[in-house]
Write a protein that holds these residues in place. Structure first.
Motif, short mmCIF file in Angstrom:
data_model
loop_
_atom_site.label_atom_id
_atom_site.label_comp_id
_atom_site.label_asym_id
_atom_site.label_seq_id
_atom_site.Cartn_x
_atom_site.Cartn_y
_atom_site.Cartn_z
N VAL A 195 -3.18 20.37 -4.06
CA VAL A 195 -2.61 19.42 -3.09
C VAL A 195 -3.24 18.04 -3.20
O VAL A 195 -2.58 17.03 -2.93
CB VAL A 195 -2.73 19.92 -1.62
N THR A 196 -4.50 17.96 -3.64
CA THR A 196 -5.15 16.65 -3.68
C THR A 196 -4.54 15.74 -4.75
O THR A 196 -4.75 14.53 -4.74
CB THR A 196 -6.68 16.77 -3.92
N ALA A 197 -3.77 16.33 -5.67
CA ALA A 197 -3.07 15.50 -6.66
C ALA A 197 -2.11 14.54 -5.98
O ALA A 197 -1.76 13.49 -6.54
CB ALA A 197 -2.32 16.38 -7.66
N ALA A 198 -1.68 14.88 -4.75
CA ALA A 198 -0.77 13.99 -4.01
C ALA A 198 -1.39 12.61 -3.78
O ALA A 198 -0.68 11.64 -3.53
CB ALA A 198 -0.38 14.64 -2.68
N LEU A 233 0.84 -1.21 0.00
CA LEU A 233 0.00 0.00 0.00
C LEU A 233 0.87 1.26 0.00
O LEU A 233 0.57 2.24 -0.68
CB LEU A 233 -0.92 0.01 1.23
N THR A 234 1.94 1.22 0.79
CA THR A 234 2.84 2.38 0.92
C THR A 234 3.55 2.66 -0.40
O THR A 234 3.61 3.81 -0.86
CB THR A 234 3.85 2.13 2.05
N LEU A 235 4.08 1.61 -1.02
CA LEU A 235 4.77 1.78 -2.30
C LEU A 235 3.80 2.28 -3.37
O LEU A 235 4.13 3.18 -4.14
CB LEU A 235 5.42 0.46 -2.73
N ARG A 254 -1.89 6.04 2.92
CA ARG A 254 -2.45 7.40 2.93
C ARG A 254 -1.39 8.40 3.42
O ARG A 254 -1.71 9.47 3.93
CB ARG A 254 -3.69 7.43 3.83
N ASN A 255 -0.12 8.03 3.22
CA ASN A 255 0.99 8.84 3.74
C ASN A 255 1.02 10.25 3.16
O ASN A 255 1.60 11.15 3.75
CB ASN A 255 2.31 8.13 3.46
N ALA A 256 0.41 10.43 1.98
CA ALA A 256 0.42 11.77 1.36
C ALA A 256 -0.51 12.75 2.05
O ALA A 256 -0.46 13.95 1.79
CB ALA A 256 0.06 11.66 -0.12
N GLU A 257 -1.39 12.25 2.95
CA GLU A 257 -2.29 13.17 3.68
C GLU A 257 -1.50 14.21 4.46
O GLU A 257 -1.95 15.35 4.67
CB GLU A 257 -3.23 12.40 4.60
N GLU A 258 -0.32 13.81 4.94
CA GLU A 258 0.54 14.74 5.70
C GLU A 258 0.88 15.97 4.85
O GLU A 258 0.83 17.10 5.33
CB GLU A 258 1.81 13.99 6.11
N PHE A 259 1.19 15.73 3.58
CA PHE A 259 1.52 16.83 2.66
C PHE A 259 0.33 17.78 2.53
O PHE A 259 0.46 19.00 2.58
CB PHE A 259 1.88 16.23 1.29
N ILE A 260 -0.85 17.18 2.37
CA ILE A 260 -2.06 17.99 2.17
C ILE A 260 -2.32 18.88 3.38
O ILE A 260 -2.56 20.08 3.24
CB ILE A 260 -3.26 17.06 1.85
N VAL A 261 -2.21 18.29 4.58
CA VAL A 261 -2.48 19.08 5.79
C VAL A 261 -1.41 20.16 6.00
O VAL A 261 -1.72 21.29 6.37
CB VAL A 261 -2.61 18.15 7.02
N ARG A 262 -0.15 19.79 5.74
CA ARG A 262 0.92 20.78 5.94
C ARG A 262 0.72 22.01 5.04
O ARG A 262 0.91 23.14 5.47
CB ARG A 262 2.29 20.15 5.64
N ILE A 307 1.68 15.83 11.62
CA ILE A 307 0.48 16.61 11.92
C ILE A 307 -0.71 16.25 11.06
O ILE A 307 -1.82 16.69 11.33
CB ILE A 307 0.75 18.13 11.77
N GLY A 308 -0.49 15.45 10.00
CA GLY A 308 -1.57 15.32 9.02
C GLY A 308 -2.22 13.97 8.90
O GLY A 308 -3.19 13.82 8.15
N LEU A 309 -1.72 12.97 9.62
CA LEU A 309 -2.26 11.63 9.39
C LEU A 309 -2.52 10.85 10.68
O LEU A 309 -3.58 10.24 10.83
CB LEU A 309 -1.28 10.84 8.49
N VAL A 310 -1.57 10.88 11.61
CA VAL A 310 -1.65 9.92 12.71
C VAL A 310 -2.84 10.16 13.62
O VAL A 310 -3.61 9.24 13.91
CB VAL A 310 -0.31 9.84 13.49
N LEU A 311 -3.05 11.41 14.06
CA LEU A 311 -4.17 11.66 14.97
C LEU A 311 -5.50 11.48 14.24
O LEU A 311 -6.45 10.90 14.76
CB LEU A 311 -4.06 13.06 15.59
#
Ligand code: ZN
Length: 412
Positions: A383-386, A114-116, A324-332, A261-265
Motif C-alpha cells: 500500500v505504501t507504493a501509493a 501538490l495534488t496533481l 497526501r490524498n493517497a493516505e486514504e487508500f492506505i488506511v482503507r 477515514i484516512g486523511l482528514v482527522l
C-alpha cells in the motif's frame, strides 16, 4: 543563440493551450497496467494521441515519443471526490478572510500542484466560490493542477425554505457550478444530527436533478443520510453514524457513499496548533476528533459488508492535507481491510462514474482522456507504493517524470 531566440518567438506567438496540444503521438511502454476496471495487463503499450488514449496493445505509431515505464505500475489518474483545494495555511495558521486575495489564490494554486503531483488528476471541491477561477485557469492550461469540479458556495438549512432552495440551485448553475453541495447535518464534533428538513432536501436535490446537476450531501446521522437518499440526492459525504439499514437503502437507491477515514482527522491532529483557537477548533473538538478516527473506521468496516454499496474515494482534504490524498487508500486497505483492488477501483472508475465522468476518465481504454500515472511498486501488493508516484500525465500532457528516481526501474 539563434535557436533560443526562435523558441522564444514561438513561445510568444503560441498561447500555452496550443503548446499543450501534442502533435507527436506518445507511447508508454508498460510491464504492469491496472486499467481501473479490474483488469491487469502485462507487457503492453499505451498509445496517446493529443489528449486521448488512442489504443492499448496496438502497434507503436511512427515518430512517437516513448516513455519507458517498465518496472512501474501504471493506473488511471486517481480521483478525489472531496477535496477542499482552497483551504491552506498562511504563516503557520489556517488562512481566513483577512488574508490578501493574491496570497490566497497562490496558496490554492500550490495545493493544486501538490495534488496533481501526487497522482490525482481529478478532484471535486465541495464548496468555495474562489474555486471557479482556479478551475478555469487549470482548464486553460496556464497552471498545473487536477481537473476541478466545484459546487461554488454550498447550501444549508439556513439558505431558505424549499422554494428559495430551488431558486438558489438554479442560481448556482448560472454561476457555473458543476454540482450542488448541501449540508444536511451538523458536524461530527456536534453529533451530526439532521439540520435540513426532508422538504428542503427534496426541493434542492429534485431541482438539481431536473437541471442535470448532481448533489452531494454532508450527512453524519443515519436520519440525515436516509432523508438525502430518499430525496434522490447523488452521494452521502462522511456518514459517520450511518446504520446498516440506511446503507442497504443507499445501495438500493444507487446512492454513492463517500467516507473520509484516512486523511482528514489525522491531518487535523497532526496540525493541531495551526487550527486551535479558530472557530470551533477548540480542545473539546480535537478530543472528539481523536475518538472520531475509530468511529469512522468502524463505520467503514460495516459499509464494506454491503457489497452493493458504491463506496467512492473522497478524502475531505483540508489545509495541510493536499498532496497526501493517497493516505486514504492506505488506511482503507491496511486498517479498514478493504480489498486493494476494490480500493483502487473506488479511486478511479467508480469515482469517475459518480462524477458523471465515467466515459472521460478513471480507466485506461481507447477514447478515454489520457490521465495516466505510474508508481514505484504496486499499490495492490504494497500500500505504501501509493505514496511513490513517479509519472503523471493529464489529458496527454506529462506533468511529472521522475523515472530516474525509481530504484526498481533503474535496476532493470
Ligand atoms: Zn468537506
Amino acid at each position: 543563440m539563434l535557436r533560443f531566440a526562435r523558441l522564444l518567438f514561438f513561445a510568444a506567438i503560441f498561447p500555452p493551450t496550443l503548446a499543450l496540444a501534442q502533435t507527436r503521438p506518445i507511447v508508454l511502454k508498460a510491464s504492469t497496467v491496472l486499467d481501473g476496471k479490474g483488469h491487469t495487463l502485462f507487457n503492453t503499450i499505451i498509445v496517446v494521441e493529443g489528449t486521448k488514449i488512442a489504443n492499448v496493445g496496438g502497434a507503436a505509431p511512427a515518430g512517437a515519443i516513448t516513455y519507458d515505464l517498465t518496472g512501474l505500475t501504471i493506473t488511471p489518474g486517481w480521483i478525489d471526490t472531496h477535496s477542499h483545494l482552497y483551504w491552506h495555511f498562511n504563516n503557520g495558521r489556517l488562512a481566513g478572510k483577512d488574508e490578501p486575495p493574491t496570497q490566497a489564490i497562490l496558496h490554492a494554486a500550490e495545493n493544486a500542484v501538490l495534488t496533481l503531483n501526487a497522482g490525482f488528476t481529478t478532484i471535486q471541491s465541495p464548496g468555495s466560490p474562489e474555486d471557479k477561477d482556479l478551475r478555469d485557469a487549470i482548464a486553460r492550461g496556464i497552471i498545473p493542477g487536477p481537473r476541478i469540479l466545484t459546487s461554488l458556495e454550498p447550501l444549508t438549512e439556513q439558505s431558505g425554505p424549499p422554494e428559495k432552495l430551488r431558486e438558489l440551485v438554479r442560481e448556482r448553475k448560472q454561476q457555473g457550478a458543476d454540482f450542488i453541495k448541501l449540508f444536511a447535518s451538523k458536524s461530527i464534533r456536534e453529533g451530526g444530527a439532521q439540520t435540513m428538513t426532508d422538504a428542503q432536501l427534496q426541493a434542492a436535490c429534485g431541482e438539481a436533478k431536473s437541471l442535470g446537476l448532481r448533489t452531494i450531501v454532508h450527512a453524519h446521522s443515519a436520519e440525515s443520510a436516509k432523508a438525502a437518499t430518499l430525496a434522490g440526492c447523488t452521494s452521502i459525504e462522511h456518514g459517520a453514524y450511518v446504520t446498516d439499514e440506511v446503507f442497504d437503502l443507499m445501495a438500493n437507491h444507487g446512492t454513492y457513499y463517500d467516507p473520509n477515514i484516512g486523511l482528514v482527522l489525522q491531518n487535523y491532529l497532526d496540525n493541531k496548533e495551526k487550527f486551535l483557537g479558530i472557530g470551533n477548533y477548540n480542545e473539546q473538538g480535537f478530543a472528539f476528533m481523536e475518538k472520531g478516527k475509530s468511529i469512522v473506521l468502524d463505520t467503514f468496516k460495516r459499509a464494506l459488508k454491503h457489497p452493493d454499496l458504491k463506496i467512492i474515494y473522497g478524502t475531505d482534504a483540508v489545509a495541510g492535507a493536499h498532496g497526501r490524498n493517497a493516505e486514504e487508500f492506505i488506511v482503507r486497505v491496511r486498517d479498514g481491510g478493504q480489498d486493494p483492488m476494490a480500493a483502487l477501483l473506488s479511486a478511479t472508475s467508480l469515482s469517475a462514474e459518480s462524477l458523471s465522468l465515467g466515459n472521460v476518465t478513471g480507466s485506461i481504454a481507447p477514447g478515454m482522456d489520457a490521465d495516466i500515472i505510474a508508481f514505484d511498486g504496486n499499490p495492490l501488493q504494497d500500500v505504501t507504493a501509493a505514496r511513490r508516484v513517479l509519472f503523471v500525465m493529464k489529458a496527454g500532457k506529462v506533468f511529472v517524470n521522475r523515472l530516474q528516481e525509481s530504484s526498481s526501474h533503474s535496476a532493470r
